[in-house]
Design a protein around this motif. Structure first.
Motif, PDB file in Angstrom:
ATOM      1  N   GLN A  88       0.823  -1.207   0.000  1.00  0.00           N
ATOM      2  CA  GLN A  88       0.000   0.000   0.000  1.00  0.00           C
ATOM      3  C   GLN A  88       0.859   1.261   0.000  1.00  0.00           C
ATOM      4  O   GLN A  88       0.502   2.267  -0.622  1.00  0.00           O
ATOM      5  CB  GLN A  88      -0.936   0.010   1.206  1.00  0.00           C
ATOM      6  CG  GLN A  88      -1.978   1.109   1.179  1.00  0.00           C
ATOM      7  CD  GLN A  88      -2.960   0.963   0.035  1.00  0.00           C
ATOM      8  OE1 GLN A  88      -3.316  -0.151  -0.337  1.00  0.00           O
ATOM      9  NE2 GLN A  88      -3.400   2.072  -0.527  1.00  0.00           N
ATOM     10  N   LEU A  89       1.995   1.217   0.693  1.00  0.00           N
ATOM     11  CA  LEU A  89       2.929   2.346   0.652  1.00  0.00           C
ATOM     12  C   LEU A  89       3.406   2.567  -0.777  1.00  0.00           C
ATOM     13  O   LEU A  89       3.442   3.708  -1.268  1.00  0.00           O
ATOM     14  CB  LEU A  89       4.120   2.082   1.571  1.00  0.00           C
ATOM     15  CG  LEU A  89       5.298   3.053   1.428  1.00  0.00           C
ATOM     16  CD1 LEU A  89       4.879   4.475   1.784  1.00  0.00           C
ATOM     17  CD2 LEU A  89       6.471   2.606   2.305  1.00  0.00           C
ATOM     18  N   ASP A  90       3.751   1.483  -1.456  1.00  0.00           N
ATOM     19  CA  ASP A  90       4.196   1.594  -2.846  1.00  0.00           C
ATOM     20  C   ASP A  90       3.076   2.130  -3.728  1.00  0.00           C
ATOM     21  O   ASP A  90       3.318   2.949  -4.628  1.00  0.00           O
ATOM     22  CB  ASP A  90       4.656   0.223  -3.360  1.00  0.00           C
ATOM     23  CG  ASP A  90       5.902  -0.279  -2.636  1.00  0.00           C
ATOM     24  OD1 ASP A  90       6.688   0.567  -2.173  1.00  0.00           O
ATOM     25  OD2 ASP A  90       6.075  -1.510  -2.535  1.00  0.00           O
ATOM     26  N   VAL A  91       1.846   1.674  -3.478  1.00  0.00           N
ATOM     27  CA  VAL A  91       0.702   2.163  -4.253  1.00  0.00           C
ATOM     28  C   VAL A  91       0.566   3.670  -4.083  1.00  0.00           C
ATOM     29  O   VAL A  91       0.347   4.411  -5.059  1.00  0.00           O
ATOM     30  CB  VAL A  91      -0.598   1.447  -3.825  1.00  0.00           C
ATOM     31  CG1 VAL A  91      -1.818   2.158  -4.416  1.00  0.00           C
ATOM     32  CG2 VAL A  91      -0.581  -0.010  -4.264  1.00  0.00           C
ATOM     33  N   ARG A  92       0.674   4.144  -2.857  1.00  0.00           N
ATOM     34  CA  ARG A  92       0.553   5.583  -2.602  1.00  0.00           C
ATOM     35  C   ARG A  92       1.623   6.372  -3.352  1.00  0.00           C
ATOM     36  O   ARG A  92       1.325   7.356  -4.038  1.00  0.00           O
ATOM     37  CB  ARG A  92       0.683   5.842  -1.097  1.00  0.00           C
ATOM     38  CG  ARG A  92      -0.591   5.634  -0.295  1.00  0.00           C
ATOM     39  CD  ARG A  92      -0.321   5.998   1.151  1.00  0.00           C
ATOM     40  NE  ARG A  92      -1.549   6.213   1.883  1.00  0.00           N
ATOM     41  CZ  ARG A  92      -1.895   5.533   2.977  1.00  0.00           C
ATOM     42  NH1 ARG A  92      -1.119   4.570   3.427  1.00  0.00           N
ATOM     43  NH2 ARG A  92      -3.018   5.803   3.601  1.00  0.00           N
ATOM     44  N   LEU A  93       2.874   5.957  -3.210  1.00  0.00           N
ATOM     45  CA  LEU A  93       3.967   6.684  -3.852  1.00  0.00           C
ATOM     46  C   LEU A  93       3.814   6.678  -5.371  1.00  0.00           C
ATOM     47  O   LEU A  93       3.991   7.710  -6.030  1.00  0.00           O
ATOM     48  CB  LEU A  93       5.310   6.067  -3.451  1.00  0.00           C
ATOM     49  CG  LEU A  93       5.735   6.273  -1.988  1.00  0.00           C
ATOM     50  CD1 LEU A  93       6.928   5.401  -1.643  1.00  0.00           C
ATOM     51  CD2 LEU A  93       6.065   7.744  -1.727  1.00  0.00           C
ATOM     52  N   LEU A  94       3.476   5.530  -5.927  1.00  0.00           N
ATOM     53  CA  LEU A  94       3.302   5.430  -7.374  1.00  0.00           C
ATOM     54  C   LEU A  94       2.101   6.233  -7.849  1.00  0.00           C
ATOM     55  O   LEU A  94       2.171   6.949  -8.856  1.00  0.00           O
ATOM     56  CB  LEU A  94       3.141   3.961  -7.769  1.00  0.00           C
ATOM     57  CG  LEU A  94       4.383   3.085  -7.636  1.00  0.00           C
ATOM     58  CD1 LEU A  94       4.003   1.605  -7.706  1.00  0.00           C
ATOM     59  CD2 LEU A  94       5.408   3.426  -8.707  1.00  0.00           C
ATOM     60  N   ALA A  95       0.988   6.123  -7.115  1.00  0.00           N
ATOM     61  CA  ALA A  95      -0.234   6.808  -7.532  1.00  0.00           C
ATOM     62  C   ALA A  95      -0.072   8.325  -7.478  1.00  0.00           C
ATOM     63  O   ALA A  95      -0.436   9.034  -8.431  1.00  0.00           O
ATOM     64  CB  ALA A  95      -1.400   6.367  -6.657  1.00  0.00           C
ATOM     65  N   TYR A  96       0.470   8.831  -6.380  1.00  0.00           N
ATOM     66  CA  TYR A  96       0.596  10.281  -6.243  1.00  0.00           C
ATOM     67  C   TYR A  96       1.652  10.848  -7.186  1.00  0.00           C
ATOM     68  O   TYR A  96       1.505  11.969  -7.692  1.00  0.00           O
ATOM     69  CB  TYR A  96       0.916  10.651  -4.795  1.00  0.00           C
ATOM     70  CG  TYR A  96      -0.244  10.400  -3.857  1.00  0.00           C
ATOM     71  CD1 TYR A  96      -1.541  10.678  -4.247  1.00  0.00           C
ATOM     72  CD2 TYR A  96      -0.051   9.866  -2.586  1.00  0.00           C
ATOM     73  CE1 TYR A  96      -2.614  10.444  -3.405  1.00  0.00           C
ATOM     74  CE2 TYR A  96      -1.109   9.629  -1.732  1.00  0.00           C
ATOM     75  CZ  TYR A  96      -2.394   9.917  -2.149  1.00  0.00           C
ATOM     76  OH  TYR A  96      -3.446   9.677  -1.312  1.00  0.00           O
ATOM     77  N   THR A  97       2.713  10.093  -7.441  1.00  0.00           N
ATOM     78  CA  THR A  97       3.691  10.538  -8.432  1.00  0.00           C
ATOM     79  C   THR A  97       3.057  10.552  -9.810  1.00  0.00           C
ATOM     80  O   THR A  97       3.291  11.460 -10.618  1.00  0.00           O
ATOM     81  CB  THR A  97       4.933   9.635  -8.425  1.00  0.00           C
ATOM     82  OG1 THR A  97       5.489   9.590  -7.114  1.00  0.00           O
ATOM     83  CG2 THR A  97       5.994  10.168  -9.388  1.00  0.00           C
ATOM     84  N   GLY A  98       2.209   9.543 -10.084  1.00  0.00           N
ATOM     85  CA  GLY A  98       1.493   9.522 -11.349  1.00  0.00           C
ATOM     86  C   GLY A  98       0.555  10.711 -11.497  1.00  0.00           C
ATOM     87  O   GLY A  98       0.460  11.305 -12.576  1.00  0.00           O
ATOM     88  N   VAL A  99      -0.116  11.070 -10.412  1.00  0.00           N
ATOM     89  CA  VAL A  99      -1.002  12.246 -10.437  1.00  0.00           C
ATOM     90  C   VAL A  99      -0.200  13.501 -10.747  1.00  0.00           C
ATOM     91  O   VAL A  99      -0.630  14.359 -11.532  1.00  0.00           O
ATOM     92  CB  VAL A  99      -1.727  12.389  -9.082  1.00  0.00           C
ATOM     93  CG1 VAL A  99      -2.407  13.754  -8.982  1.00  0.00           C
ATOM     94  CG2 VAL A  99      -2.768  11.284  -8.923  1.00  0.00           C
ATOM     95  N   GLU A 100       0.982  13.616 -10.141  1.00  0.00           N
ATOM     96  CA  GLU A 100       1.824  14.781 -10.378  1.00  0.00           C
ATOM     97  C   GLU A 100       2.293  14.845 -11.831  1.00  0.00           C
ATOM     98  O   GLU A 100       2.315  15.923 -12.445  1.00  0.00           O
ATOM     99  CB  GLU A 100       3.042  14.743  -9.454  1.00  0.00           C
ATOM    100  CG  GLU A 100       3.984  15.930  -9.659  1.00  0.00           C
ATOM    101  CD  GLU A 100       5.293  15.764  -8.917  1.00  0.00           C
ATOM    102  OE1 GLU A 100       5.751  16.739  -8.303  1.00  0.00           O
ATOM    103  OE2 GLU A 100       5.872  14.656  -8.966  1.00  0.00           O
ATOM    104  N   LYS A 101       2.634  13.693 -12.400  1.00  0.00           N
ATOM    105  CA  LYS A 101       3.243  13.661 -13.730  1.00  0.00           C
ATOM    106  C   LYS A 101       2.221  13.743 -14.854  1.00  0.00           C
ATOM    107  O   LYS A 101       2.467  14.416 -15.870  1.00  0.00           O
ATOM    108  CB  LYS A 101       4.077  12.386 -13.890  1.00  0.00           C
ATOM    109  CG  LYS A 101       5.250  12.271 -12.924  1.00  0.00           C
ATOM    110  CD  LYS A 101       6.254  13.382 -13.105  1.00  0.00           C
ATOM    111  CE  LYS A 101       7.467  13.168 -12.200  1.00  0.00           C
ATOM    112  NZ  LYS A 101       8.446  14.276 -12.331  1.00  0.00           N
TER     113      LYS A 101
END
Length: 291
Positions: free
Chosen positions: A77-90
């Motif tokens: 879930q930590l990885d999901v958060r980091l990936l998802a929010y970075t994806g939102v930023e990009k």
């Protein structure tokens, strides 16, 4: 059955909350970064859920197997958060949420290739709808997004893969001990520990960036994501996975609506994105029906 209806309602509420989390994260990242919103979200999860456990009778007896498996889920879930929010930023909240919503497709793929389940016509049709939606969403986005790179599309897709793996694990553990509140809180504690390790080894460019303008949106993100986690785990404990997950994965529709309302100045939305989002969601439901 009443439990199935409740599970479906909770899954629908989950989709609204998670879409709200992505959109508010996007708003806050005008001033900050994915690392900071991830920390705020994890802290909110712990601050909201652990007191709730003790207010509702404390920690009940749960098997060690369940604790170990949800520890793994917390790391994912930590990885999901980091990936998802970075994806939102990009690539933006609308595109990222649509690509991330392919997690039911991951579950169907695992079922066919590993568990030997039959791929019906609806599953095949759903697969084409999902792939077609991704193509529409990602086609020529560099014209609309500054500093876009093709690999940015892999960020929400990677989050979808981990989410697709997480759901079956959650379902199995909840058959051992039906404690959705405790396991939701445990995920938060594990994610916090993992985040501290990540922060210690991450490069300077990924460090925390505190800006006053981002605090409100990030707190909203943490609140919404915490309840989306609690609701989806509760829904999985009440209903069948193949029913709950596709409904919860409908959040791109809500993300599109919310982004159009609140992110009009920073989130570009055109007919291809709208069509792609609807195609991804339709594909997810077709896969569900085909199973």
């Amino acid at each position: 059955m009443a439990s199935d209806a409740t599970a479906q309602l909770l899954a629908l509420i989950t989709s609204v909350f998670y879409a709200s989390a992505l959109v508010s994260a996007r708003a806050g990242m005008r001033y900050s970064n994915p690392t900071t919103v991830t920390l705020v979200s994890i802290l909110m999860q712990n601050l909201l859920l652990w007191p709730a456990i003790f207010l509702t009778g404390g920690i009940h007896s749960v098997p060690m197997e369940g604790i170990l498996l949800f520890t793994l889920v917390g790391i994912f879930q930590l990885d999901v958060r980091l990936l998802a929010y970075t994806g939102v930023e990009k690539i933006g909240a609308s595109r990222s949420s649509a690509l991330q919503s392919v997690s039911p497709l991951i579950s169907a793929t695992i079922a066919v290739t590993i568990l030997g389940e039959h791929a019906s016509l609806l599953i095949v049709m759903g697969t084409f709808l999902v792939v077609g939606g991704i193509v529409l969403i990602s086609w020529k986005p560099e014209r609309e997004l500054r500093d876009f790179r093709r690999y940015h599309l892999l960020l929400p897709i990677a989050a979808a893969v981990l989410t697709g793996i997480n759901h079956p694990i959650r379902r199995y553990v909840l058959t051992l001990a039906n404690e959705p509140l405790f396991f939701s809180a445990l995920m938060g504690a594990v994610s916090l520990g993992g985040f501290l390790v990540y922060l210690a080894v991450s490069p300077v460019s990924h460090r925390l960036l505190w800006k006053r303008q981002a605090i409100g949106p990030f707190l909203a993100t943490g609140w919404c994501e915490t309840f989306s986690i609690l609701f989806i785990i509760t829904a999985i404990s009440l209903g069948r996975l193949v029913v709950v997950v596709p409904i919860a994965a409908s959040y791109p529709v809500w993300s599109l609506i919310l982004a159009r309302i609140f992110l009009r100045d920073i989130e570009s939305i055109n007919w291809k994105i709208v069509t792609g989002i609807l195609s991804v969601v339709a594909g997810n439901f077709a896969i569900h029906l085909g199973r």
